[in-house]
Scaffold this active site. Structure first.
Site, short mmCIF file in Angstrom:
data_model
loop_
_atom_site.label_atom_id
_atom_site.label_comp_id
_atom_site.label_asym_id
_atom_site.label_seq_id
_atom_site.Cartn_x
_atom_site.Cartn_y
_atom_site.Cartn_z
N TRP A 105 -17.83 -6.70 -11.46
CA TRP A 105 -16.72 -6.88 -12.06
C TRP A 105 -17.12 -8.60 -12.08
CZ3 TRP A 105 -15.61 -4.97 -15.71
CH2 TRP A 105 -15.60 -3.78 -15.33
N ASP A 175 -8.86 -11.56 -8.39
CA ASP A 175 -8.80 -10.18 -9.79
C ASP A 175 -8.63 -9.22 -8.33
OD1 ASP A 175 -9.10 -8.30 -10.30
OD2 ASP A 175 -11.00 -8.96 -11.60
N LYS A 199 -5.57 0.86 -11.76
CA LYS A 199 -7.00 1.35 -10.99
C LYS A 199 -5.54 1.96 -10.13
CE LYS A 199 -10.82 0.42 -12.60
NZ LYS A 199 -11.24 -1.30 -12.43
C1 LIG Z 1 -11.96 -2.57 -13.22
C2 LIG Z 1 -11.95 -3.37 -13.40
C3 LIG Z 1 -11.89 -4.77 -14.13
C4 LIG Z 1 -12.17 -4.55 -16.02
O1 LIG Z 1 -11.03 -4.14 -16.19
P1 LIG Z 1 -10.14 -4.31 -17.15
O2 LIG Z 1 -8.43 -3.83 -17.86
O3 LIG Z 1 -11.02 -2.92 -18.15
O4 LIG Z 1 -10.17 -5.06 -18.49
C5 LIG Z 1 -11.73 -5.90 -13.41
N1 LIG Z 1 -12.06 -6.52 -12.76
C6 LIG Z 1 -11.86 -5.60 -11.58
C7 LIG Z 1 -11.69 -5.61 -10.06
C8 LIG Z 1 -11.59 -3.98 -11.94
O5 LIG Z 1 -11.75 -3.05 -10.90
#
Ligand SMILES: *Cc1c(COP(=O)(O)O)cnc(C)c1O
Length: 382
Positions: A105, A175, A199
């Site tokens: 990511w 993030d 998540k």
């Molecule tokens: C799953 C994930 C993403 C992707 O997110 P989307 O909402 O599908 O754009 C980005 N960063 C992390 C850390 C993730 O686990």
């Protein structure tokens, strides 16, 4: 106990608390006191304004967020934040933003930032197959970077930072999509935190962004309206039609965290026990199960591991499905097995998984012994 018939270890979207699902089920028919389905309630209603206000207050309270931050609920997922952040903070700048490339990511976030301005990748774990995170000595942060960006928990590889990175005089941007609200996180040390809901805290459709007011002082001109954080801040996350259902679901999750779990300290204690149980099973397996991540960098949210061969992994997954477990296949980028232990995945579910893993190992070892011609030394009851 659990009316679902499969245990959801998926990497995302993840499991949601049972009590939240029940309230959502009710809300789809009729939100108590409103007389309408949540799927048809106006985003301009007083009811929805109160939902947004309570959710914002709950997040502030869970994180102990000081004043001086906006709390926004946006669409476009974490992926859109990969772009919105450099559009806002990097476009037209000379000094490179600093990024850590610690896994799948963060790799995506680097590629998007490079479209907007100069990027310095401070450290990359790519050569090593993303099995570990940088140590303190590996990182030399510069004072003039417009910001530092990193991913607190690399969902695919199962790596998690267990410390704060960066310098206090450079904005930290993080993030936290896969570990948001799983533990206290010193939110006040970050200038911008973002996390999509799907998540750990809700269904897909909403992304939570916490950002310091002062980040919005120097926004470049002429950003597309949706991409300008200021519009969302002014409109209280109601700049265009927001995902009412997803936002309500996240509100219910924050109520559950506050009222039933004991806030983020309580959540962290449960999450630590779950992860400790699973990693102990892996470590006691004599190499039958092999953790992907270096032990100090292991994630409490995503436990990625391998078995001896792809063929054995396929058999493991088939047997796990048979036994009622769902979502254990590793991310398509790395394969293997991944058990995701998000907030709503219960300790008893992890106990069942480690029981299954012990059984599977036992059956396979016996099978191997038999196949190598030593079956006569194994008693039938073993
Ligand atoms: C799953 C994930 C993403 C992707 O997110 P989307 O909402 O599908 O754009 C980005 N960063 C992390 C850390 C993730 O686990």
């Amino acid at each position: 106990m659990n009316p679902r018939n499969r245990l959801n270890f998926s990497g995302g979207p993840g499991a949601l608390p049972e009590c939240v699902l029940q309230q959502l089920q009710q809300a789809i028919i009729e939100v108590p006191g409103v007389g309408l389905s949540i799927l048809g309630i106006s985003h301009r209603s007083d009811w929805f304004a109160a939902v947004v206000a309570e959710l914002e207050a709950n997040i502030r309270s869970l994180l102990g967020l000081p004043t001086g931050y906006h709390v926004l609920f946006l669409q476009g997922g974490a992926t859109q934040q990969f772009s919105m952040i450099p559009m806002t903070l990097l476009r037209g700048r000379r000094a490179p933003a600093e990024y850590l490339h610690t896994g799948y990511w963060s790799g995506k976030s680097v590629a998007e930032a490079q479209r907007e301005g100069p990027v310095r990748v401070l450290w990359s774990g790519e050569q090593g197959g993303f099995r570990e995170l940088p140590t303190v000595a590996d990182l030399d942060f510069s004072a003039d970077a417009p910001y530092l960006h990193y991913v607190s928990n690399e969902t695919v590889e199962g790596l998690q930072f267990h410390r704060l990175l960066g310098r206090d005089d450079v904005p930290r941007v993080c993030d936290m999509s896969s570990d948001f609200l799983s533990q206290p996180c010193a939110a006040e040390r970050f200038s911008l935190i973002y996390a999509h809901a799907q998540k750990n805290v809700g269904p897909a459709g909403v992304t939570i962004v916490l950002l310091r007011d002062e980040l919005l002082k120097d926004v470049p001109p002429n950003l597309p309206g949706y991409m300008d954080y200021r519009n969302h801040a002014l409109a209280h996350s109601n700049f265009n039609t927001p995902p009412v259902f997803a936002i309500y679901a996240v509100l219910l999750v924050t109520r559950w965290l506050l009222d039933d779990i004991g806030g983020l300290e309580g959540m962290a204690a449960i999450n630590q026990r779950k992860a400790a149980l699973l990693y102990a099973q892996i470590d006691a397996s004599d190499g039958f199960y092999r953790g992907r991540a270096k032990p100090v960098d292991r994630s409490e949210m995503n436990c990625a591991f391998n078995l001896d061969s792809a063929e054995l992994e396929t058999r493991f997954l088939a047997a796990a499905t048979q036994a009622g477990f769902s979502g254990l296949a590793g991310h398509r980028a790395v394969g293997g097995i991944r058990a995701s232990l998000y907030n709503a995945l219960t300790l008893p579910a992890v106990e069942q998984l480690v029981g299954f893993m012990a059984d599977f190992q036992h059956r396979e070892s016996r099978h191997r012994t038999e196949n190598s011609g030593l079956s006569s030394s194994v008693s039938p009851s073993s």
